[in-house]
Design a protein around this motif. Structure first.
Motif, PDB file in Angstrom:
ATOM      1  N   GLU A 187       0.836  -1.199   0.000  1.00  0.00           N
ATOM      2  CA  GLU A 187       0.000   0.000   0.000  1.00  0.00           C
ATOM      3  C   GLU A 187       0.877   1.258   0.000  1.00  0.00           C
ATOM      4  OE1 GLU A 187      -2.062  -0.672   3.599  1.00  0.00           O
ATOM      5  OE2 GLU A 187      -0.368  -0.106   4.838  1.00  0.00           O
ATOM      6  N   SER A 188       0.248   2.387  -0.174  1.00  0.00           N
ATOM      7  CA  SER A 188       0.959   3.654  -0.218  1.00  0.00           C
ATOM      8  C   SER A 188       1.730   3.859   1.096  1.00  0.00           C
ATOM      9  CB  SER A 188      -0.070   4.764  -0.410  1.00  0.00           C
ATOM     10  OG  SER A 188       0.585   5.916  -0.763  1.00  0.00           O
ATOM     11  N   GLY A 189       2.991   4.278   0.976  1.00  0.00           N
ATOM     12  CA  GLY A 189       3.786   4.550   2.174  1.00  0.00           C
ATOM     13  C   GLY A 189       4.477   3.323   2.733  1.00  0.00           C
ATOM     14  N   SER A 190       4.396   2.179   2.031  1.00  0.00           N
ATOM     15  CA  SER A 190       4.991   0.961   2.582  1.00  0.00           C
ATOM     16  C   SER A 190       6.509   0.914   2.355  1.00  0.00           C
ATOM     17  CB  SER A 190       4.325  -0.278   1.974  1.00  0.00           C
ATOM     18  OG  SER A 190       4.378  -0.206   0.568  1.00  0.00           O
ATOM     19  N   GLY A 191       7.043   1.819   1.529  1.00  0.00           N
ATOM     20  CA  GLY A 191       8.502   1.875   1.355  1.00  0.00           C
ATOM     21  C   GLY A 191       8.997   1.373   0.017  1.00  0.00           C
ATOM     22  N   LYS A 192       8.079   1.183  -0.930  1.00  0.00           N
ATOM     23  CA  LYS A 192       8.473   0.653  -2.238  1.00  0.00           C
ATOM     24  C   LYS A 192       9.410   1.627  -2.951  1.00  0.00           C
ATOM     25  CE  LYS A 192       4.160   0.607  -3.746  1.00  0.00           C
ATOM     26  NZ  LYS A 192       3.444   1.249  -2.659  1.00  0.00           N
ATOM     27  N   THR A 193       8.987   2.890  -3.002  1.00  0.00           N
ATOM     28  CA  THR A 193       9.788   3.878  -3.736  1.00  0.00           C
ATOM     29  C   THR A 193      11.140   4.092  -3.058  1.00  0.00           C
ATOM     30  OG1 THR A 193       7.753   4.930  -4.445  1.00  0.00           O
ATOM     31  CG2 THR A 193       9.747   6.239  -4.624  1.00  0.00           C
ATOM     32  N   GLN A 194      11.151   4.093  -1.733  1.00  0.00           N
ATOM     33  CA  GLN A 194      12.420   4.293  -1.025  1.00  0.00           C
ATOM     34  C   GLN A 194      13.390   3.158  -1.352  1.00  0.00           C
ATOM     35  OE1 GLN A 194      12.860   7.158   0.704  1.00  0.00           O
ATOM     36  NE2 GLN A 194      10.848   7.569  -0.164  1.00  0.00           N
ATOM     37  N   THR A 195      12.853   1.937  -1.470  1.00  0.00           N
ATOM     38  CA  THR A 195      13.699   0.794  -1.822  1.00  0.00           C
ATOM     39  C   THR A 195      14.259   0.987  -3.233  1.00  0.00           C
ATOM     40  OG1 THR A 195      12.296  -0.590  -0.437  1.00  0.00           O
ATOM     41  CG2 THR A 195      13.703  -1.732  -2.029  1.00  0.00           C
ATOM     42  N   ALA A 196      13.365   1.369  -4.161  1.00  0.00           N
ATOM     43  CA  ALA A 196      13.807   1.550  -5.550  1.00  0.00           C
ATOM     44  C   ALA A 196      14.847   2.676  -5.640  1.00  0.00           C
ATOM     45  CB  ALA A 196      12.602   1.862  -6.428  1.00  0.00           C
ATOM     46  N   PHE A 197      14.598   3.789  -4.932  1.00  0.00           N
ATOM     47  CA  PHE A 197      15.533   4.914  -4.981  1.00  0.00           C
ATOM     48  C   PHE A 197      16.889   4.555  -4.367  1.00  0.00           C
ATOM     49  CE2 PHE A 197      12.415   8.742  -5.436  1.00  0.00           C
ATOM     50  CZ  PHE A 197      12.122   8.307  -6.715  1.00  0.00           C
ATOM     51  N   SER A 198      16.870   3.657  -3.387  1.00  0.00           N
ATOM     52  CA  SER A 198      18.158   3.247  -2.792  1.00  0.00           C
ATOM     53  C   SER A 198      18.995   2.518  -3.834  1.00  0.00           C
ATOM     54  CB  SER A 198      17.940   2.304  -1.614  1.00  0.00           C
ATOM     55  OG  SER A 198      17.063   2.862  -0.700  1.00  0.00           O
ATOM     56  N   VAL A 199      18.322   1.702  -4.648  1.00  0.00           N
ATOM     57  CA  VAL A 199      19.057   0.976  -5.691  1.00  0.00           C
ATOM     58  C   VAL A 199      19.636   1.970  -6.691  1.00  0.00           C
ATOM     59  CG1 VAL A 199      18.819  -0.681  -7.580  1.00  0.00           C
ATOM     60  CG2 VAL A 199      17.601  -1.066  -5.428  1.00  0.00           C
ATOM     61  N   LEU A 200      18.830   2.999  -6.999  1.00  0.00           N
ATOM     62  CA  LEU A 200      19.260   3.990  -7.991  1.00  0.00           C
ATOM     63  C   LEU A 200      20.251   5.002  -7.409  1.00  0.00           C
ATOM     64  CD1 LEU A 200      15.734   4.554  -9.468  1.00  0.00           C
ATOM     65  CD2 LEU A 200      17.686   3.790 -10.809  1.00  0.00           C
TER      66      LEU A 200
END
Ligand SMILES: Nc1ncnc2c1ncn2[C@@H]1O[C@H](COP(=O)(O)OP(=O)(O)OP(=O)(O)O)[C@@H](O)[C@H]1O
Length: 581
Positions: free
Chosen positions: A348-361
Motif C-alpha cells: 500500500e501507499s507509504g509501505s517503502g516501495k519507492t524508497q527501496t527503488a531509490f536506494s538501488v538507484l
C-alpha cells in the motif's frame, strides 16, 4: 534505529574538498582581494602618467610595464578591476532584485501576474543585449553605472525564469500543501519552504550572470562605448592596447588575462557549485547523504544465493528529521532480480516501495540515506559507492521509468532535445548520430509519428506518449535492469494496457530484468514472474506470482487481494428518494 549519521559538512567544508570549486574560488578570491587592495598594491595612481615612460617594458617596481601614455599597467589593472567587477556586481544586484521576487511571485501565485511577468520576461529576452545597451547609451548618456543597471535589467529574466520554474514545481509539493493547511502565511511558506529550494540554483546562476555581465561590459568598452570618463577598466585597457597592437602587443595580454581568468573562474565555480551545494563530489564525504555508515558486508553464505543482476540484503533507509533525530522508513529489505525476470514490489501507499527503488538507484531525496544493508548491481556493491560511479551505472546498467510521465519531461525542451542530450553524454555520439538513435528509440516504443514527436514539446503530446518517451529514454543505453515505479498509474485504462504490453515486449526481446513498483495487483498478475509484498518498510511475503496471488501466506497479502474490487457487485442504479420510498 541503529547507528548515528556522519556529520554533514557545511558548504565551505565541501568547497574545500572539491578541487574544481576550490581552485576557481581561490582564483576569484585572489583577484577580488588584489582589486580591493589596489591603493596598497598599486605603485601609483591609475591616471598618473609620464610621457617619457610610454611603452617602457617591465621593470622592478612596474612588472607589467607602461602603456602608451606612460601609465603603470599593473596599477591601472588593479584600479580598473574595481570598475569592471563593481559594474558586474551592480548588474547582478539589479537582476537579482528584479528577477527573484518576480519569479517567486509568478511561480507561487500564478494567475495574471504569472502571465504578464512571463510575457515581459520573454520580451526582454528577445531583445539583443548589445544593441539595447548601445541604444540606452545614446538615450541615457554614457555613464557606465547607468549602463550596468540597464544590463542588470536585461539579464533579470534569467533569474525570473529559473526561480519561477522551480517554484511552480515546489508549489505542488505535498509539504507546501501541508504548510498551507496548517495555516502558515504565504510569506512564511515562501521563506521557509520555497526559498530554500531556489537558493542553490540562484547562487549558481549568479556566478554565470556575473561572467556574462563582465563580458558584455568589456565588449562595450572594447568597442569604445564604455563611458567611464577616463577611469580605467579592463575593457577600456583592451581597447587602448588594441590600438597599439603593432607597437606593444604585450599590452593586450594583461587585461585579456584578467578578463579571461575572472570569467573562467566564475564559469568553473558555477559548474562546481551544484556538487558543492548538494554535497556531492569532492575527495571525502561524497556519499555522506546516501550512506552514513559503511555498508554491512553480506554473510558469505547469503552471497552465494544472491541474484546476478540485482540483489538487495538487509536494506534499511533512514531520514534525518529537522530535530536531528532519525526515522527509519525501510527496515531490512531482501530482494533479488535475475536477468530476464520481472519482479513486482507491491504494497500500500507509504509501505517503502519507492524508497527501496531509490536506494538501488542512489537517488534518495535530501535527508535520506541507506543506513545499513547491501545492494549489489551485477555483483557491484552500490551502497557507499561515490556518486560519480553510481551515476555511471544509472542509464548504462540500471534505468528508471518514473510514475508521472509529464512532470518528468522538461517543458522548455523538445522531446528530441531531451532524448539526444543524455544519449550524447552517455554514449559519446555526435549530435546527428544521437538524433538518429533517438528517432530509432521513438520507433521502438511504437510512437506513430516519431519525427513529429521528436520536434514536439511535452505539452504537445499525450500522457501515454510521454510515458513511451520516458521508456525510450530509459532504454537508450541498453540497460540490463529496469526499475519502473508505478509506470501506468497516471494513465487511463486503455493506455495502461498499451504501456504494459510495450514493457512486456521490450523485456522479452532484451531479456531485461525488471523491478516493477506498483500497488496494482492486476499489473502484477499480468507482468510479473515473482512478487515481493511490502508493508511498513518490510517484505512480509515473497514468492512466484502464482504462489503469492493464488495462495497468499501472509494475512496482509490476503487483505490486499481481498481489497481488489473485481468480484464486488456493482451498486444498483440511483433512484430519487421518493421512488425508493
Ligand atoms: N523525504 C522524506 N522524508 C521523510 N520521510 C519520507 C520521505 N519520503 C518518504 N518518506 C517516508 O518513507 C515511507 C515510505 O515512502 P515510499 O515513498 O517509499 O512509499 P511507497 O510505498 O512508494 O508509497 P507510494 O505508493 O504512495 O509512492 C513513508 O512513510 C514516507 O512518509
Amino acid at each position: 534505529m541503529s547507528g548515528t549519521p556522519a556529520p554533514r559538512r557545511g558548504v565551505p567544508g565541501r568547497l574545500l574538498c572539491h578541487p574544481l570549486g576550490l581552485a576557481s574560488a581561490l582564483v576569484l578570491g585572489l583577484i577580488v582581494l588584489a582589486v580591493l587592495l589596489a591603493p596598497v598594491l598599486a605603485a601609483q595612481g591609475p591616471g598618473a602618467s609620464e610621457l617619457r615612460d610610454s611603452f617602457r617594458g617591465p621593470s622592478g617596481g612596474h612588472p607589467f610595464g607602461f602603456d602608451s601614455a606612460g601609465r603603470d599597467v599593473l596599477s591601472r589593472l588593479l584600479y580598473g578591476g574595481r570598475t569592471t567587477l563593481g559594474g558586474a556586481v551592480l548588474s547582478v544586484a539589479v537582476a537579482l532584485l528584479l528577477g527573484v521576487p518576480a519569479g517567486l511571485a509568478a511561480g507561487y501565485y500564478g494567475r495574471w501576474f504569472d502571465g504578464v511577468a512571463s510575457w515581459v520576461s520573454d520580451l526582454i529576452m528577445a531583445l539583443p543585449a548589445m544593441v539595447v545597451l548601445l541604444a540606452s547609451r545614446a538615450v541615457l548618456g554614457s555613464t557606465a553605472w547607468v549602463l550596468m543597471v540597464v544590463l542588470g535589467f536585461l539579464v533579470a529574466p534569467a533569474f525570473f525564469r529559473l526561480v519561477r520554474g522551480i517554484v511552480v514545481q515546489v508549489r505542488g509539493e505535498l509539504y507546501v500543501d501541508a504548510a498551507r493547511v496548517s495555516g502558515l502565511r504565504d510569506a512564511r511558506i515562501i521563506s521557509r519552504h520555497v526559498l530554500i529550494v531556489v537558493r542553490g540554483p540562484i547562487i549558481i546562476q549568479t556566478a554565470l550572470v556575473a561572467g556574462v555581465a563582465i563580458g558584455l561590459q568589456a565588449g562595450l568598452e572594447f568597442l569604445g562605448f564604455g563611458g567611464h570618463d577616463g577611469a580605467p577598466t579592463w575593457g577600456a585597457m583592451l581597447n587602448e592596447a588594441f590600438q597599439n597592437i603593432q607597437r606593444a602587443p604585450l599590452l593586450l595580454l594583461w587585461p585579456g588575462l584578467a578578463l579571461g581568468l575572472t570569467s573562467g573562474a566564475l564559469v568553473l565555480l558555477a559548474a562546481a557549485l551544484p556538487d558543492v551545494l548538494e554535497g556531492r563530489g569532492g575527495s571525502t564525504g561524497r556519499a555522506v547523504r546516501r550512506t552514513a555508515e559503511a555498508p554491512v558486508a553480506p554473510e558469505p553464505a547469503a552471497r552465494d544465493e544472491r541474484a546476478a543482476l540485482l540483489s538487495v540484503r538487509g536494506l534499511a533507509v533512514a531520514y534525518t528529521l529537522p530535530d536531528g533525530s532519525d526515522r527509519e522508513v525501510v527496515h531490512g529489505v531482501d530482494l533479488d532480480v535475475r536477468p530476464g525476470e520481472v519482479v513486482g514490489l507491491v504494497g500500500e501507499s507509504g509501505s517503502g516501495k519507492t524508497q527501496t527503488a531509490f536506494s538501488v538507484l542512489g537517488l534518495l531525496p535530501e535527508g535520506g540515506r541507506v543506513s545499513r544493508g547491501s545492494v549489489l548491481i551485477e555483483g557491484q556493491e552500490v551502497v557507499g559507492l561515490p556518486e560519480r560511479r553510481h551515476r555511471a551505472l544509472r542509464g548504462d546498467v540500471v534505468a528508471y521509468v518514473p510514475q508521472e510521465p509529464m512532470s518528468n519531461l522538461d517543458p522548455a525542451f523538445t522531446i528530441g532535445a531531451q532524448l539526444v542530450e543524455p544519449i550524447r553524454c552517455k554514449l559519446g555520439l555526435s549530435r546527428k548520430e544521437a538524433a538518429a538513435r533517438a528517432l530509432e528509440l521513438l520507433r521502438m516504443v511504437e510512437i506513430a509519428d516519431p519525427e513529429r514527436a521528436f520536434r514536439s514539446y511535452p505539452h504537445q503530446i499525450s500522457g501515454g506518449m510521454a510515458q513511451r518517451v520516458l521508456i525510450a529514454g530509459a532504454m537508450s543505453c541498453e540497460p540490463r535492469l529496469l526499475i519502473a515505479d508505478e509506470p501506468t498509474t497516471a494513465l487511463d485504462v486503455r493506455v495502461q494496457a498499451e504501456i504494459l504490453e510495450l514493457l512486456r515486449r521490450l523485456q522479452r526481446e532484451r531479456d531485461l530484468g525488471v523491478l516493477l513498483v506498483t500497488h496494482n495487483l492486476g499489473v502484477v498478475a499480468d507482468l510479473c514472474d515473482r512478487v515481493a509484498v511490502m508493508r511498513e518498510g518490510r517484505i512480509v511475503e515473497s514468492g512466484t506470482a502464482e504462489q503469492v496471488l493464488h495462495a497468499p501466506a501472509d494475512p496482509y497479502t490476503r487483505g490486499l487481494l481481498d481489497a481488489v474490487l473485481d468480484h464486488v457487485p456493482a451498486r444498483p442504479a440511483w433512484r430519487p428518494r421518493k421512488a425508493n420510498a
